[in-house]
Design a protein around this motif. Structure first.
Motif, short mmCIF file in Angstrom:
data_model
loop_
_atom_site.label_atom_id
_atom_site.label_comp_id
_atom_site.label_asym_id
_atom_site.label_seq_id
_atom_site.Cartn_x
_atom_site.Cartn_y
_atom_site.Cartn_z
N VAL A 25 8.30 15.88 -5.97
CA VAL A 25 6.85 15.85 -5.94
C VAL A 25 6.40 15.24 -4.62
O VAL A 25 7.12 14.46 -3.99
CB VAL A 25 6.26 15.04 -7.12
N VAL A 26 5.19 15.61 -4.20
CA VAL A 26 4.61 15.06 -2.99
C VAL A 26 3.49 14.12 -3.40
O VAL A 26 2.43 14.55 -3.84
CB VAL A 26 4.07 16.17 -2.06
N THR A 27 3.75 12.84 -3.29
CA THR A 27 2.77 11.82 -3.65
C THR A 27 1.89 11.51 -2.44
O THR A 27 2.09 12.05 -1.35
CB THR A 27 3.48 10.54 -4.10
N GLU A 28 0.94 10.60 -2.63
CA GLU A 28 0.11 10.17 -1.51
C GLU A 28 0.92 9.41 -0.47
O GLU A 28 0.51 9.30 0.68
CB GLU A 28 -1.05 9.31 -2.02
N GLY A 29 2.08 8.91 -0.86
CA GLY A 29 2.92 8.18 0.07
C GLY A 29 3.99 9.04 0.74
O GLY A 29 4.56 8.66 1.76
N GLY A 30 4.27 10.20 0.16
CA GLY A 30 5.30 11.08 0.71
C GLY A 30 6.09 11.76 -0.39
O GLY A 30 5.75 11.66 -1.58
N GLU A 31 7.14 12.45 -0.02
CA GLU A 31 7.96 13.19 -0.97
C GLU A 31 8.83 12.25 -1.80
O GLU A 31 9.39 11.28 -1.29
CB GLU A 31 8.85 14.20 -0.24
N VAL A 32 8.94 12.57 -3.07
CA VAL A 32 9.80 11.82 -3.98
C VAL A 32 10.73 12.82 -4.65
O VAL A 32 10.26 13.74 -5.34
CB VAL A 32 8.99 11.05 -5.04
N PRO A 33 12.05 12.70 -4.48
CA PRO A 33 12.98 13.65 -5.07
C PRO A 33 13.06 13.51 -6.59
O PRO A 33 12.95 12.41 -7.14
CB PRO A 33 14.33 13.30 -4.43
N VAL A 63 9.36 4.30 -7.99
CA VAL A 63 9.76 5.61 -7.48
C VAL A 63 9.70 5.66 -5.96
O VAL A 63 10.12 6.65 -5.35
CB VAL A 63 8.87 6.74 -8.07
N SER A 64 9.19 4.62 -5.33
CA SER A 64 9.09 4.58 -3.87
C SER A 64 10.48 4.38 -3.25
O SER A 64 11.38 3.82 -3.89
CB SER A 64 8.15 3.45 -3.44
N PRO A 65 10.67 4.83 -2.00
CA PRO A 65 11.98 4.70 -1.36
C PRO A 65 12.39 3.23 -1.19
O PRO A 65 11.57 2.39 -0.81
CB PRO A 65 11.77 5.36 0.02
N GLY A 85 0.82 -1.21 0.00
CA GLY A 85 0.00 0.00 0.00
C GLY A 85 0.85 1.25 0.00
O GLY A 85 0.57 2.21 -0.72
N LYS A 86 1.92 1.24 0.81
CA LYS A 86 2.83 2.38 0.87
C LYS A 86 3.54 2.57 -0.47
O LYS A 86 3.70 3.70 -0.96
CB LYS A 86 3.87 2.17 1.98
N VAL A 87 3.98 1.46 -1.06
CA VAL A 87 4.66 1.54 -2.36
C VAL A 87 3.71 2.12 -3.41
O VAL A 87 4.08 3.01 -4.18
CB VAL A 87 5.17 0.15 -2.79
N ALA A 88 2.48 1.62 -3.43
CA ALA A 88 1.49 2.10 -4.40
C ALA A 88 1.21 3.58 -4.22
O ALA A 88 1.11 4.33 -5.20
CB ALA A 88 0.20 1.30 -4.27
N GLN A 89 1.09 4.04 -2.97
CA GLN A 89 0.80 5.45 -2.71
C GLN A 89 1.89 6.36 -3.23
O GLN A 89 1.62 7.49 -3.65
CB GLN A 89 0.60 5.67 -1.21
N HIS A 90 3.13 5.89 -3.23
CA HIS A 90 4.23 6.70 -3.74
C HIS A 90 4.18 6.87 -5.25
O HIS A 90 4.94 7.66 -5.82
CB HIS A 90 5.58 6.08 -3.34
N HIS A 91 3.29 6.14 -5.91
CA HIS A 91 3.17 6.21 -7.36
C HIS A 91 1.93 6.99 -7.80
O HIS A 91 1.59 6.97 -9.00
CB HIS A 91 3.16 4.80 -7.96
N VAL A 92 1.30 7.70 -6.86
CA VAL A 92 0.05 8.39 -7.18
C VAL A 92 0.05 9.80 -6.60
O VAL A 92 0.44 10.03 -5.45
CB VAL A 92 -1.16 7.61 -6.62
N ILE A 93 -0.41 10.76 -7.40
CA ILE A 93 -0.70 12.13 -6.95
C ILE A 93 -2.13 12.42 -7.34
O ILE A 93 -2.54 12.14 -8.48
CB ILE A 93 0.24 13.16 -7.61
N LEU A 94 -2.91 12.97 -6.43
CA LEU A 94 -4.33 13.18 -6.71
C LEU A 94 -4.60 14.54 -7.35
O LEU A 94 -5.51 15.28 -6.96
CB LEU A 94 -5.15 13.00 -5.42
N GLU A 95 -3.81 14.86 -8.33
CA GLU A 95 -4.01 15.99 -9.22
C GLU A 95 -3.05 15.81 -10.39
O GLU A 95 -2.05 15.09 -10.28
CB GLU A 95 -3.78 17.33 -8.52
N PRO A 96 -3.36 16.40 -11.53
CA PRO A 96 -2.50 16.20 -12.70
C PRO A 96 -1.19 16.99 -12.61
O PRO A 96 -1.20 18.18 -12.30
CB PRO A 96 -3.37 16.71 -13.87
#
Length: 206
Positions: free
Chosen positions: A131-139, A188-190, A108-119
């Motif tokens: 970017v700030v994904t649903e899972g957290g920041e991704v550099p 892209v997840s940590p 679930g955490k991995v999946a959240q890092h691959h999604v942003i709820l806006e284009p």
């Protein structure tokens, strides 16, 4: 319009176990490198993923909460879809861990890092420090080609998220929302999330 919640200018520089935010020079993107293919409707995204990125489609399907968030997103969404080569390079052990019921919270955490709820477009990503994904920041960093052992290479107009390069992008638009899928050549997840594999719960989580 992209909110500050999902995009920031700058870069994350590691200092020991903490991070510092530093401003970075913004270069003009080479739009030809990050061309976006337009599709008919945001409602087509599930069929598109299944047809073009079956491993990503199966992975997101196993994380129903994430798919519900994507479908219910009001203004649109962004999905970072690892291609088939990305899943192959994970190796059999990690692929098995992603399907293991014990790792439901991890996946679930991995999946959240691959999604942003806006284009968020490829050019917007290129001009950001992360970017700030649903899972957290991704550099975000500019991709480099050439050189040897990380020395002497030059920016090639591409962009990476946590080391995964954006290969190409697809935009889905209808009357109510815009959806964007970025194909990436890795997760892209940590990588630190894998330390919690095969545990029933990630320590410190709710």
């Amino acid at each position: 319009m992209v909110s500050a919640r999902s995009l920031y200018i700058g870069c994350i520089a590691s200092i020991g176990v903490s991070s510092a935010f530093q401003s970075s020079h913004v270069l003009r993107p080479r739009s030809a490198t990050r061309g976006t293919t337009l599709s008919d409707s945001a409602s087509d995204v599930e069929d598109f993923l299944a047809a073009n990125y079956p491993s990503s489609s199966n992975f997101f399907a196993k994380n129903g909460d994430v798919m519900k968030q994507i479908i219910k997103a009001e203004v649109g969404f962004t999905i970072f879809a690892p291609n088939e080569a990305a899943f192959a390079e994970l190796g059999e052990k990690k692929r098995d861990q992603l399907s293991d019921v014990r790792n439901e919270e991890l996946t679930g955490k991995v999946a959240q890092h691959h999604v942003i709820l806006e284009p968020v477009t490829a050019d917007q990503i290129f001009n950001s420090g992360g970017v700030v994904t649903e899972g957290g920041e991704v550099p975000v960093e500019r991709s480099i080609s050439g050189g040897m052992f990380g020395v002497g290479g030059k920016e090639d107009g591409g962009v990476t998220l946590n080391g995964a390069k954006v290969v190409k992008s697809f935009e889905f638009a209808d009357a109510t929302k815009i959806g964007i899928i970025h194909e990436v050549d890795g997760l892209v997840s940590p990588s630190t999330l894998w330390r919690y594999a095969d545990q029933l719960r990630i320590p410190g989580s709710q």
